[in-house]
Scaffold this motif. Structure first.
Motif, short mmCIF file in Angstrom:
data_model
loop_
_atom_site.label_atom_id
_atom_site.label_comp_id
_atom_site.label_asym_id
_atom_site.label_seq_id
_atom_site.Cartn_x
_atom_site.Cartn_y
_atom_site.Cartn_z
N PRO A 68 0.81 -1.23 0.00
CA PRO A 68 0.00 0.00 0.00
C PRO A 68 0.84 1.27 0.00
O PRO A 68 0.41 2.30 -0.54
CB PRO A 68 -0.83 -0.12 1.28
CG PRO A 68 -0.13 -1.11 2.14
CD PRO A 68 0.56 -2.04 1.20
N ASP A 71 1.78 1.90 -3.61
CA ASP A 71 0.61 2.41 -4.34
C ASP A 71 0.35 3.88 -4.00
O ASP A 71 0.09 4.70 -4.88
CB ASP A 71 -0.64 1.58 -3.99
CG ASP A 71 -0.55 0.17 -4.53
OD1 ASP A 71 0.25 -0.06 -5.45
OD2 ASP A 71 -1.27 -0.71 -4.02
N LYS A 72 0.41 4.18 -2.69
CA LYS A 72 0.10 5.55 -2.26
C LYS A 72 1.15 6.55 -2.75
O LYS A 72 0.81 7.67 -3.16
CB LYS A 72 0.01 5.58 -0.73
CG LYS A 72 -0.54 6.87 -0.16
CD LYS A 72 -1.90 7.19 -0.73
CE LYS A 72 -2.96 6.19 -0.38
NZ LYS A 72 -4.28 6.55 -0.97
N PRO A 121 -9.08 -1.55 4.65
CA PRO A 121 -9.76 -0.51 3.86
C PRO A 121 -11.20 -0.90 3.55
O PRO A 121 -11.50 -2.07 3.30
CB PRO A 121 -8.92 -0.43 2.59
CG PRO A 121 -8.19 -1.74 2.51
CD PRO A 121 -7.95 -2.14 3.93
N SER A 122 -12.08 0.09 3.56
CA SER A 122 -13.49 -0.17 3.25
C SER A 122 -13.68 -0.23 1.74
O SER A 122 -12.79 0.11 0.96
CB SER A 122 -14.36 0.96 3.83
OG SER A 122 -14.11 2.17 3.14
N ILE A 123 -14.86 -0.63 1.33
CA ILE A 123 -15.18 -0.68 -0.09
C ILE A 123 -15.11 0.72 -0.70
O ILE A 123 -14.72 0.90 -1.85
CB ILE A 123 -16.58 -1.30 -0.30
CG1 ILE A 123 -16.90 -1.44 -1.79
CG2 ILE A 123 -17.66 -0.47 0.40
CD1 ILE A 123 -16.00 -2.40 -2.52
N LYS A 126 -11.40 1.54 -1.26
CA LYS A 126 -10.88 0.83 -2.43
C LYS A 126 -11.40 1.45 -3.72
O LYS A 126 -10.66 1.59 -4.69
CB LYS A 126 -11.28 -0.65 -2.36
CG LYS A 126 -10.59 -1.43 -1.24
CD LYS A 126 -11.04 -2.87 -1.23
CE LYS A 126 -10.34 -3.66 -0.12
NZ LYS A 126 -10.79 -5.07 -0.08
N THR A 129 -9.53 4.72 -4.41
CA THR A 129 -8.20 4.47 -4.96
C THR A 129 -8.28 4.06 -6.42
O THR A 129 -7.51 4.53 -7.26
CB THR A 129 -7.48 3.37 -4.15
OG1 THR A 129 -7.35 3.80 -2.79
CG2 THR A 129 -6.11 3.08 -4.72
N THR A 130 -9.26 3.20 -6.75
CA THR A 130 -9.43 2.75 -8.13
C THR A 130 -9.76 3.93 -9.04
O THR A 130 -9.19 4.07 -10.14
CB THR A 130 -10.55 1.70 -8.21
OG1 THR A 130 -10.21 0.58 -7.40
CG2 THR A 130 -10.76 1.23 -9.65
N SER A 168 -15.09 9.04 1.40
CA SER A 168 -14.35 7.92 1.99
C SER A 168 -13.49 8.38 3.16
O SER A 168 -13.29 7.63 4.13
CB SER A 168 -13.48 7.23 0.94
OG SER A 168 -12.50 8.11 0.42
#
Length: 196
Positions: A68, A71-72, A121-123, A126, A129-130, A168
């Protein structure tokens, strides 16, 4: 989790981190085609390291933190350098970075006051991020190909990313606060208070 460090998934994650300076340089020099290729390669390594970690049973504590972070760093850097180049609005970049600062600050406070807590992470997180990744891809694709479809998609994605980023961030804060409040009100806390 295995204690090995240089597993194949972790090497792929380190490779993704290695892409970061090259990606930033390419955007600063407006080599958007090559930057887009690097972004696609980074996305492929991200997919592969997760898949290999599961199939080869090579999940590690290092990988759980490093993936992560990679990614971040790539996402945050993308927004900043694209904002400097005028490809993404600064107000959106500030929103994205502000959410990241909120999450990091919350995690640091929890770590210092309550010890380690796992908050997956919650939906919504996610999905945010997507959408951010898709926006960066679309911005670069629009700069390379200059197709109307990409420009229209970019305008739509800007507001979707802004909305989900704000939502979020607040959702994460509320969920964490409720969970910590619930844990603090549990039987263990009453015993601790009685013994203090």
């Amino acid at each position: 989790m295995t204690r090995r460090i240089l597993t194949v998934p972790n090497q792929l994650t380190l490779l993704r981190l290695g892409f970061l300076p090259l990606f930033i340089i390419l955007i600063f020099y407006r080599r958007y085609g090559w930057a887009l290729a690097i972004l696609v390669a980074a996305g492929l390594t991200d997919t592969m390291d997760g898949l290999l970690a599961r199939t080869l049973n090579q999940r590690t504590s290092l990988g759980a933190y490093l993936d992560p972070i990679a990614d971040k760093l790539l996402l945050s850097s993308s927004f900043v350098v694209l904002a400097f180049e005028g490809q993404i609005r600064w107000w959106l970049t500030i929103l994205v970075l502000g959410r990241d600062v909120l999450l990091l600050t919350t995690a640091a406070v929890i770590l210092l006051t309550a010890g380690y807590r796992a908050f997956p992470p919650s939906i919504y997180g996610k999905l945010t991020t997507t959408l951010q990744i898709v926006l960066v891809f679309t911005v670069l694709a629009a700069a390379v190909f200059d197709w109307r479809l990409f420009h229209v998609a970019e305008r739509i994605l800007v507001y979707l990313v802004a909305g989900f980023t704000v939502f979020s961030g607040f959702h994460y804060s509320v969920v964490v606060a409720r969970r910590l409040s619930h844990e603090g009100a549990g039987p263990g806390s009453r015993h601790r208070q009685a013994g203090s």
